[in-house]
Design an enzyme around this catalytic site. Structure first.
Site, mmCIF file in Angstrom:
data_model
loop_
_atom_site.group_PDB
_atom_site.id
_atom_site.type_symbol
_atom_site.label_atom_id
_atom_site.label_comp_id
_atom_site.label_asym_id
_atom_site.label_seq_id
_atom_site.Cartn_x
_atom_site.Cartn_y
_atom_site.Cartn_z
ATOM 1 N N ASP A 77 1.757 4.137 2.620
ATOM 2 C CA ASP A 77 0.709 4.979 2.032
ATOM 3 C C ASP A 77 1.307 6.110 1.182
ATOM 4 O O ASP A 77 1.454 5.959 -0.024
ATOM 5 C CB ASP A 77 -0.224 5.510 3.131
ATOM 6 C CG ASP A 77 -1.625 5.821 2.625
ATOM 7 O OD1 ASP A 77 -1.930 5.523 1.458
ATOM 8 O OD2 ASP A 77 -2.429 6.371 3.408
ATOM 9 N N ASP A 78 1.624 7.243 1.817
ATOM 10 C CA ASP A 78 2.181 8.406 1.116
ATOM 11 C C ASP A 78 3.389 8.908 1.904
ATOM 12 O O ASP A 78 3.327 9.947 2.570
ATOM 13 C CB ASP A 78 1.116 9.515 1.018
ATOM 14 C CG ASP A 78 -0.136 9.017 0.304
ATOM 15 O OD1 ASP A 78 -0.086 8.847 -0.919
ATOM 16 O OD2 ASP A 78 -1.140 8.756 0.996
ATOM 17 N N HIS B 206 1.309 4.816 -2.621
ATOM 18 C CA HIS B 206 0.892 5.556 -3.825
ATOM 19 C C HIS B 206 2.131 6.226 -4.397
ATOM 20 O O HIS B 206 2.786 7.012 -3.689
ATOM 21 C CB HIS B 206 -0.129 6.633 -3.458
ATOM 22 C CG HIS B 206 -1.357 6.094 -2.788
ATOM 23 N ND1 HIS B 206 -2.538 5.862 -3.462
ATOM 24 C CD2 HIS B 206 -1.585 5.718 -1.501
ATOM 25 C CE1 HIS B 206 -3.441 5.391 -2.614
ATOM 26 N NE2 HIS B 206 -2.890 5.282 -1.416
ATOM 27 N N HIS C 143 0.858 -1.188 0.000
ATOM 28 C CA HIS C 143 0.000 0.000 0.000
ATOM 29 C C HIS C 143 0.888 1.230 0.000
ATOM 30 O O HIS C 143 1.236 1.772 1.049
ATOM 31 C CB HIS C 143 -0.931 -0.040 1.220
ATOM 32 C CG HIS C 143 -1.905 1.099 1.286
ATOM 33 N ND1 HIS C 143 -3.039 1.060 2.067
ATOM 34 C CD2 HIS C 143 -1.927 2.316 0.682
ATOM 35 C CE1 HIS C 143 -3.711 2.201 1.944
ATOM 36 N NE2 HIS C 143 -3.040 2.982 1.102
ATOM 37 N N HIS D 35 -9.604 0.986 -1.057
ATOM 38 C CA HIS D 35 -9.520 1.700 0.214
ATOM 39 C C HIS D 35 -10.921 1.693 0.828
ATOM 40 O O HIS D 35 -11.891 2.076 0.161
ATOM 41 C CB HIS D 35 -9.119 3.157 0.003
ATOM 42 C CG HIS D 35 -7.668 3.391 -0.289
ATOM 43 N ND1 HIS D 35 -6.998 2.768 -1.304
ATOM 44 C CD2 HIS D 35 -6.751 4.199 0.321
ATOM 45 C CE1 HIS D 35 -5.738 3.177 -1.311
ATOM 46 N NE2 HIS D 35 -5.562 4.050 -0.343
ATOM 47 N N GLU E 62 -11.238 3.661 6.153
ATOM 48 C CA GLU E 62 -10.202 4.617 6.605
ATOM 49 C C GLU E 62 -10.951 5.761 7.297
ATOM 50 O O GLU E 62 -10.930 5.867 8.507
ATOM 51 C CB GLU E 62 -9.387 5.121 5.408
ATOM 52 C CG GLU E 62 -8.290 6.123 5.787
ATOM 53 C CD GLU E 62 -7.592 6.751 4.567
ATOM 54 O OE1 GLU E 62 -8.149 6.734 3.454
ATOM 55 O OE2 GLU E 62 -6.470 7.296 4.764
HETATM 56 N N1 ADE Z 1 -4.684 8.629 -1.994
HETATM 57 C C1 ADE Z 1 -3.445 8.732 -1.511
HETATM 58 N N2 ADE Z 1 -3.436 8.438 -0.200
HETATM 59 C C2 ADE Z 1 -4.704 8.131 0.148
HETATM 60 C C3 ADE Z 1 -5.337 7.739 1.351
HETATM 61 N N3 ADE Z 1 -4.671 7.589 2.496
HETATM 62 N N4 ADE Z 1 -6.658 7.524 1.333
HETATM 63 C C4 ADE Z 1 -7.348 7.677 0.220
HETATM 64 N N5 ADE Z 1 -6.804 8.041 -0.938
HETATM 65 C C5 ADE Z 1 -5.492 8.265 -0.976
HETATM 66 ZN ZN ZN Z 2 -3.723 4.767 0.397
#
Ligand code: ADE
Ligand code: ZN
Length: 341
Positions: free
Chosen positions: A282-283, A23, A21, A201, A204
């Site tokens: 994630d990011d 991006h 996971h 997703h 969350e």
């Molecule tokens: N796009 C990038 N990060 C995300 C996240 N945590 N939740 C939903 N969309 C995303």
């Molecule tokens: Zn994500």
């Protein structure tokens, strides 16, 4: 205690990881953002890298997404996508990521006039190089931006179909509340008919019901995040019974206010309930850490045990879209590391 922590740190740093996971647009560090902006003659709303970093303070998923889309606008040429992906893969390789399943959001780019092929080729070449140079295996997952709606997702799927052999799955991301998985049933069905797997997703910011819809209507093989599933004991029981992987992202959950602090994060409880959870970043450029930092921070905050660290690594191999041969190789690499650390 200090010695125990040091030993667990060494295990975490060395254990072979599958990251499921992440991006690619979320790996854009401010330094690269400035370089691409300069190269492509674009203005950024920040004067310096430090100012950009200081702006990374989010109260919600929405406030993060606004910055994330703005940052991704510096990506224009195939070379930009290559270099972005390459930079992530170099960090991942240094953190012993041996397999990665990378998300990308084509709609962020095609909406700005960047052709799908440019995005896919740049990312794809970097993944090929990582396999050739380090034996790092990878898969690519194309996500639909749920807030753009199902029609836009269908158009994106059409555009992607000539490249379907480069993708393993489709995913669903962006603002969750108000955009239930149900809305995307048709586009996911079409994607599955073309041989693509599904992930989504869910849970969350959205309710447990969205996790259920992702499983039932989208046939998601994994749930990305899924932490809010804990609010529904029947759903938890089902996720355990069906061994549905949940790709959890601890630092992301704190930065976006999904949990109030790392100490309040349910990761340990999820493991104890028997859920098939994995740790992911994630990011990472926006949330203050890559996969190893996520493991280290979670271990410290939740006092995760050595066995739990190994379970998290094993879960990541079990949940990966790889064949049994590759899964066994990852297991063997883990055995070697576990006997040393
Ligand atoms: N796009 C990038 N990060 C995300 C996240 N945590 N939740 C939903 N969309 C995303
Ligand atoms: Zn994500």
């Amino acid at each position: 205690m200090a010695q125990e922590t040091t030993a667990l740190d060494a295990l975490i740093r060395n254990v072979p990881k599958a990251e499921l996971h992440v991006h690619v647009e979320g790996t854009l560090e401010p330094e690269l953002m400035f370089e691409f902006a300069r190269r492509n003659s674009l203005e950024l709303p920040y004067r310096t890298v430090e100012v950009a970093r200081a702006a990374y303070s989010f109260g919600s998923l929405r406030s993060f997404l606004d910055l994330y889309y703005q940052g991704a606008a510096v990506l224009q040429e195939e070379r930009d996508f290559y270099e972005l992906t390459r930079a992530y893969l170099e960090r991942a390789n240094a953190q012993r990521v041996r397999h990665v399943e990378l998300f990308f959001d084509p709609q962020i780019h095609t909406a700005r006039g960047v052709p799908f092929e440019v995005v896919a080729r740049g990312i794809g070449r970097a993944l090929e190089d990582a396999q050739a140079e380090w034996g790092m295996t990878s898969r690519l997952i194309m996500c639909f931006l749920r807030d753009l709606g199902p029609e836009a997702a269908l158009a994106t799927l059409e555009e992607a179909l000539p490249h379907a052999q480069e993708l393993v799955a489709v995913g669903l991301d962006s603002a969750e509340v108000g955009h239930p998985p149900d809305d995307f049933e048709e586009v996911f069905r079409r994607a599955r008919e073309r041989g693509l797997l599904a992930v989504a997703h869910a849970g969350e910011e959205g309710p447990p019901e969205f996790v259920r819809q992702a499983l039932d209507q989208l046939r998601a093989r994994r749930i990305d995040h899924g932490v809010r599933a804990l609010e529904d004991p029947d759903l938890v029981e089902r996720l355990v019974r069906e061994r549905v992987p949940l790709t959890v992202c601890p630092l992301s959950n704190v930065k976006l206010g999904v949990v109030s602090s790392l100490r309040a994060h349910p990761l340990r409880r999820m493991l104890e309930l028997g859920l098939m959870v994995t740790v992911n970043s994630d990011d990472p450029a926006y949330f203050g850490g890559y996969i190893t930092e996520n493991f280290l921070a979670a271990q410290r905050a939740l006092d995760l045990t050595r066995e739990q660290i190994l379970t998290l690594a094993r879960n990541s191999y079990a949940a990966a879209f790889v064949d049994e041969g590759r899964r066994r190789q990852l297991e063997d690499e883990l055995q070697a590391v576990a006997s040393e650390f």
